[in-house]
Design a protein around this motif. Structure first.
Motif, PDB file in Angstrom:
ATOM      1  N   SER A  67       0.842  -1.186   0.000  1.00 19.65           N
ATOM      2  CA  SER A  67       0.000   0.000   0.000  1.00 19.65           C
ATOM      3  C   SER A  67       0.877   1.235   0.000  1.00 19.65           C
ATOM      4  N   ALA A  68       0.321   2.331  -0.469  1.00 19.26           N
ATOM      5  CA  ALA A  68       1.075   3.578  -0.556  1.00 19.26           C
ATOM      6  C   ALA A  68       1.344   4.156   0.834  1.00 19.26           C
ATOM      7  N   ALA A  69       0.409   4.010   1.730  1.00 21.81           N
ATOM      8  CA  ALA A  69       0.566   4.557   3.076  1.00 21.81           C
ATOM      9  C   ALA A  69       0.392   3.434   4.097  1.00 21.81           C
ATOM     10  N   PRO A  70       1.173   3.480   5.194  1.00 22.24           N
ATOM     11  CA  PRO A  70       1.005   2.452   6.212  1.00 22.24           C
ATOM     12  C   PRO A  70      -0.361   2.579   6.878  1.00 22.24           C
ATOM     13  N   ALA A  71      -0.881   1.452   7.338  1.00 22.78           N
ATOM     14  CA  ALA A  71      -2.166   1.459   8.030  1.00 22.78           C
ATOM     15  C   ALA A  71      -2.034   2.212   9.346  1.00 22.78           C
ATOM     16  N   ALA A  72      -3.066   2.928   9.701  1.00 15.43           N
ATOM     17  CA  ALA A  72      -3.057   3.694  10.951  1.00 15.43           C
ATOM     18  C   ALA A  72      -3.321   2.763  12.130  1.00 15.43           C
ATOM     19  N   LYS A  73      -2.615   3.031  13.233  1.00 14.23           N
ATOM     20  CA  LYS A  73      -2.855   2.346  14.503  1.00 14.23           C
ATOM     21  C   LYS A  73      -3.367   3.400  15.477  1.00 14.23           C
ATOM     22  N   HIS A  74      -4.227   2.976  16.384  1.00 14.37           N
ATOM     23  CA  HIS A  74      -4.805   3.895  17.357  1.00 14.37           C
ATOM     24  C   HIS A  74      -4.535   3.365  18.760  1.00 14.37           C
ATOM     25  N   GLY A  75      -4.207   4.275  19.676  1.00 15.98           N
ATOM     26  CA  GLY A  75      -3.954   3.870  21.044  1.00 15.98           C
ATOM     27  C   GLY A  75      -4.263   4.991  22.014  1.00 15.98           C
ATOM     28  N   GLN A  76      -4.234   4.650  23.299  1.00 19.26           N
ATOM     29  CA  GLN A  76      -4.451   5.628  24.357  1.00 19.26           C
ATOM     30  C   GLN A  76      -3.293   5.548  25.333  1.00 19.26           C
ATOM     31  N   GLY A  77      -2.894   6.714  25.829  1.00 15.98           N
ATOM     32  CA  GLY A  77      -1.802   6.758  26.779  1.00 15.98           C
ATOM     33  C   GLY A  77      -2.045   7.772  27.863  1.00 15.98           C
ATOM     34  N   THR A  78      -1.164   7.761  28.847  1.00 21.53           N
ATOM     35  CA  THR A  78      -1.163   8.733  29.932  1.00 21.53           C
ATOM     36  C   THR A  78       0.248   9.265  30.031  1.00 21.53           C
ATOM     37  N   GLY A  79       0.354  10.577  30.218  1.00 20.16           N
ATOM     38  CA  GLY A  79       1.700  11.121  30.298  1.00 20.16           C
ATOM     39  C   GLY A  79       1.755  12.525  30.857  1.00 20.16           C
ATOM     40  N   LEU A  80       2.979  12.998  30.985  1.00 19.33           N
ATOM     41  CA  LEU A  80       3.280  14.315  31.537  1.00 19.33           C
ATOM     42  C   LEU A  80       3.706  15.232  30.397  1.00 19.33           C
ATOM     43  N   ILE A  81       3.068  16.385  30.282  1.00 19.49           N
ATOM     44  CA  ILE A  81       3.423  17.343  29.235  1.00 19.49           C
ATOM     45  C   ILE A  81       4.772  17.953  29.567  1.00 19.49           C
ATOM     46  N   LYS A  82       5.723  17.814  28.640  1.00 12.33           N
ATOM     47  CA  LYS A  82       7.070  18.348  28.815  1.00 12.33           C
ATOM     48  C   LYS A  82       7.270  19.655  28.044  1.00 12.33           C
ATOM     49  N   ALA A  83       6.561  19.816  26.918  1.00 10.35           N
ATOM     50  CA  ALA A  83       6.682  21.034  26.111  1.00 10.35           C
ATOM     51  C   ALA A  83       5.447  21.196  25.237  1.00 10.35           C
ATOM     52  N   ILE A  84       5.130  22.451  24.953  1.00  9.23           N
ATOM     53  CA  ILE A  84       4.024  22.791  24.059  1.00  9.23           C
ATOM     54  C   ILE A  84       4.555  23.826  23.077  1.00  9.23           C
ATOM     55  N   ASP A  85       4.348  23.591  21.791  1.00  8.13           N
ATOM     56  CA  ASP A  85       4.763  24.532  20.762  1.00  8.13           C
ATOM     57  C   ASP A  85       3.547  24.891  19.905  1.00  8.13           C
ATOM     58  N   PRO A  86       2.812  25.943  20.309  1.00 14.30           N
ATOM     59  CA  PRO A  86       1.598  26.305  19.564  1.00 14.30           C
ATOM     60  C   PRO A  86       1.888  26.674  18.108  1.00 14.30           C
ATOM     61  N   LYS A  87       3.028  27.294  17.859  1.00 13.89           N
ATOM     62  CA  LYS A  87       3.374  27.705  16.489  1.00 13.89           C
ATOM     63  C   LYS A  87       3.526  26.484  15.578  1.00 13.89           C
ATOM     64  N   ALA A  88       4.189  25.450  16.070  1.00  3.26           N
ATOM     65  CA  ALA A  88       4.371  24.219  15.295  1.00  3.26           C
ATOM     66  C   ALA A  88       3.177  23.274  15.433  1.00  3.26           C
ATOM     67  N   GLY A  89       2.316  23.540  16.426  1.00  2.00           N
ATOM     68  CA  GLY A  89       1.162  22.660  16.668  1.00  2.00           C
ATOM     69  C   GLY A  89       1.562  21.322  17.244  1.00  2.00           C
ATOM     70  N   THR A  90       2.604  21.342  18.123  1.00  2.00           N
ATOM     71  CA  THR A  90       3.099  20.080  18.685  1.00  2.00           C
ATOM     72  C   THR A  90       3.042  20.067  20.203  1.00  2.00           C
ATOM     73  N   LEU A  91       3.078  18.857  20.723  1.00  2.00           N
ATOM     74  CA  LEU A  91       2.998  18.594  22.150  1.00  2.00           C
ATOM     75  C   LEU A  91       4.010  17.497  22.466  1.00  2.00           C
ATOM     76  N   THR A  92       4.921  17.764  23.407  1.00  2.00           N
ATOM     77  CA  THR A  92       5.896  16.750  23.815  1.00  2.00           C
ATOM     78  C   THR A  92       5.406  16.129  25.109  1.00  2.00           C
ATOM     79  N   ILE A  93       5.284  14.797  25.103  1.00  2.00           N
ATOM     80  CA  ILE A  93       4.716  14.072  26.235  1.00  2.00           C
ATOM     81  C   ILE A  93       5.678  12.969  26.670  1.00  2.00           C
ATOM     82  N   GLN A  94       5.919  12.907  27.988  1.00  2.00           N
ATOM     83  CA  GLN A  94       6.638  11.777  28.584  1.00  2.00           C
ATOM     84  C   GLN A  94       5.537  10.800  28.989  1.00  2.00           C
ATOM     85  N   HIS A  95       5.406   9.693  28.240  1.00  2.00           N
ATOM     86  CA  HIS A  95       4.259   8.802  28.464  1.00  2.00           C
ATOM     87  C   HIS A  95       4.695   7.394  28.848  1.00  2.00           C
ATOM     88  N   GLY A  96       3.760   6.684  29.413  1.00  2.00           N
ATOM     89  CA  GLY A  96       3.971   5.276  29.741  1.00  2.00           C
ATOM     90  C   GLY A  96       3.794   4.422  28.498  1.00  2.00           C
TER      91      GLY A  96
END
Length: 112
Positions: free
Chosen positions: A32-61
């Motif tokens: 296939s052209a694109a890999p199949a999507a996987k979905h999951g749930q996690g819990t973690g601590l927010i380490k950084a937020i970059d609103p300009k880039a639209g990203t969130l860095t999480i230390q997760h289990g």
């Protein structure tokens, strides 16, 4: 007359080359052209937020549904509005969608 003979030979050569190329592609049906999507749930601590880039860095289990061990990583927030109201140091529950090496956070929940 020779011109017609050359044209016929050329056309037959192109037809044979096209058929060979089609045969070479037949073994790629399972790819296939694109890999199949996987979905999951996690819990973690927010380490950084970059609103300009639209990203969130999480230390997760560990997130078994996507075969991940515990780690710290940066996710793309989809939609970026998920970042509103979040704070570095906050513990959250989150949903993730993973395609190959790309990981998105698609939902965020406060976690106590």
């Amino acid at each position: 007359m020779r011109a017609i003979a050359y044209a016929v030979v050329g056309a037959l050569t192109l037809t044979a080359a096209g058929a060979a190329a089609a045969d070479d592609m037949s073994n790629m049906k399972g790819m296939s052209a694109a890999p199949a999507a996987k979905h999951g749930q996690g819990t973690g601590l927010i380490k950084a937020i970059d609103p300009k880039a639209g990203t969130l860095t999480i230390q997760h289990g560990p997130i078994p549904a996507v075969s991940w061990p515990a780690m710290t990583m940066t996710f793309k927030a989809k939609p970026a509005a998920l970042l509103k109201g979040l704070k570095v140091g906050q513990t959250i529950g989150f949903d993730t969608t993973v395609r190959g090496m790309d990981a998105d956070v698609t939902a965020v929940r406060p976690h106590s």
